[in-house]
Each structure stands twice: as C-alpha cells, then as structure tokens.
Design an enzyme around this catalytic site. Structure first.
Site, PDB file in Angstrom:
ATOM      1  N   ASP A  13      25.560 -34.922  20.476  1.00 42.10           N
ATOM      2  CA  ASP A  13      26.061 -33.606  20.105  1.00 42.10           C
ATOM      3  C   ASP A  13      27.542 -33.769  19.726  1.00 42.10           C
ATOM      4  OD1 ASP A  13      26.294 -30.709  20.000  1.00 42.10           O
ATOM      5  OD2 ASP A  13      27.317 -30.869  21.923  1.00 42.10           O
ATOM      6  N   LYS A  54      24.328 -21.043  15.644  1.00 44.24           N
ATOM      7  CA  LYS A  54      25.268 -19.999  16.040  1.00 44.24           C
ATOM      8  C   LYS A  54      24.718 -18.578  15.846  1.00 44.24           C
ATOM      9  CE  LYS A  54      27.862 -23.291  17.248  1.00 44.24           C
ATOM     10  NZ  LYS A  54      27.710 -23.749  18.644  1.00 44.24           N
TER      11      LYS A  54
END
Length: 271
Positions: A13, A54
C-alpha cells in the site's frame, strides 16, 4: 494456498505503509471536507474505512451512525449520490494540492525495499488514490528513494479494495503467479482483505500505520504502556481480518517473508 516454492512479489500500500507516516494526508483532507459540510467526525471515525477507494470511503462515512445523524440534522434530508459526488470532488481537489507534501517514505522503507530487490523480489503497489493523484506522489517518493515496479489504482481496474483486482493487475504486469507467491503488505483492514480475497499472503504493519492512528510525533511521545495496548488492539484487528502475519515495522518484513517461505517449504515437504 496454491503450491509454490517462494515469494516472488511484494505488493505494498502507499499512505501509512510506505509513505506518509500515519496516513495523515487523506485523514486531514477528509476532516477538512466534512467539517466544511457541517459534519464533525473523529479521527477514529474517519480512519475506520481507510484504504478503500475514496468515493467508497465517503459513502462509508455518510452511512455511519454519526455521519448519517449529523447529515440529517444539518440538511434535513438523507444524503444522496449527488452529495457523495460533490464531497468527492472537493476531497480530490484538496488532496491534489497537498498530497506531494505527504509523500516522504516512512523510516525503514528505502532500506527494506532495497534488501527485497537484492533477494530478487519484485515490488508492486496498490492504493486508494487515483492515477491523477499518484502522478504527484510517485515522483516525490522516487526523489526520496522509494519506487515501485508497478502502481495500480482503482480507476485502472474499475474496482478498489477489498476486491483483489488491483493486486491481480500487479501480478499480470510483473508476471508473478500463483497468488501464493505474492505478499500483500498494508496498514489497514482492507489491505488485509485485498490480499485474502486474492489468495495471497497478507501482512499488517503497526508502526506508522493508519490502524495505529498516531502521527510520528504522537508515536514518539506516547506512554509505553498505552502504545503497547494500541499496538495489541491494531494487531488484533489485522488478525480478525485474516492477516497471516503482523509485524512491528517494515524493517521486519524480510524476516517475515523468510518465515512465509519456510511455511511453504514445510507444506511442500508434507505433500
């Protein structure tokens, strides 16, 4: 797990794992956007869905007990997809302005990645950031010593975490398979779920993580007993999500990969 001989690919990540200690940039921007909208969410509430694409993160915040209640109090009607889109555009515009400032590699990342490459491993990455955001993150991180062999974003695959498709795209681009030859390393629950859903190994990191929820200054100033308790809580959440291993810092990753290789060798010997 599928039978294989050794780990060949590590998929990291970004924010909270390799750059941006504590995943501060998205947390700060979410807080700013929701405060502007009249909603006041705690850092813990904001961080809970971290790692998701998001727009999906915004839906999770609005659908939470606190978010839903505050929205109704402020606007007198339930939130809609149009509201999600408006908040997302503000989030994206704001994050784009600051994201490069939060792209400093976390301590230990540059050395660890160099060591993994010396051992012949490929370095992939998946993220909840868009390609446009990563256009600013990648050069900044590279200038400070960290670069992945491939970077896959949700807009490339059409699906973010916890689906496995970004990880599969890393495997395809770098020609590493089966999934048992891959380790997903992250700092959120959805990172662990991404690895699990792909059939890969999953490793959670504590120090610098979004899940621990501390800035570098807060970490250094923390009471040792409180820090130990917070790490235990975070480790429990990783394991509940199905993490194969939990490590304290990224510097512990090479040893963790050695252990995963030993596990596979033992399994192969038993067959």
């Amino acid at each position: 797990m599928d039978q294989t001989t050794a780990i060949g690919l590590v998929v990291f990540d970004w924010a909270g794992t390799t750059v941006d200690y504590g995943s501060s940039a998205p947390s700060e921007v979410f807080s700013r956007v929701f405060t502007n909208a009249g909603l006041h969410l705690t850092r813990e509430e904001i961080n809970r869905p971290m790692g998701m694409e998001k727009k999906a993160h915004i839906r999770e915040l609005l659908a939470s007990e606190s978010g839903n209640r505050q929205w109704l109090e402020v606007y007198g009607a339930p939130w809609t997809e149009a509201d999600v889109e408006r908040l997302y555009q503000e989030f994206e515009d704001t994050l784009r302005q600051v994201v490069a400032e939060y792209s400093t590699p976390i301590p230990g990342v540059v050395e660890t990645v160099a060591r993994l490459r010396e051992q012949g491993l490929r370095i992939g990455s998946t993220t909840g950031y868009t390609s446009q955001m990563m256009e600013q993150v990648i050069p900044r991180a590279k200038s400070l010593g960290y670069e992945a062999d491939c970077v896959v974003t949700p807009d490339i695959t059409g699906a973010g975490r916890p689906t496995p498709f970004m990880l599969y795209e890393c495997m395809r681009r770098l020609n590493v398979y089966p999934p048992a030859a891959v380790v997903k390393v992250g700092d959120t629950v959805v990172d662990i779920l991404e690895g699990r859903n792909a059939g890969a190994w999953s490793v959670g990191i504590l120090t610098g993580s979004n899940l621990l929820g501390l800035t570098q200054a807060e970490y250094q100033a923390a009471d040792p007993d409180e820090l130990k308790a917070r790490k235990q809580k975070a480790a429990d959440r990783y394991r509940e999500a199905g993490a194969d291993m939990v490590i304290d810092t990224i510097l512990d990753l090479p040893a963790a990969i050695d252990e995963l290789n030993r596990r596979m060798a033992r399994k192969e010997a038993e067959l």
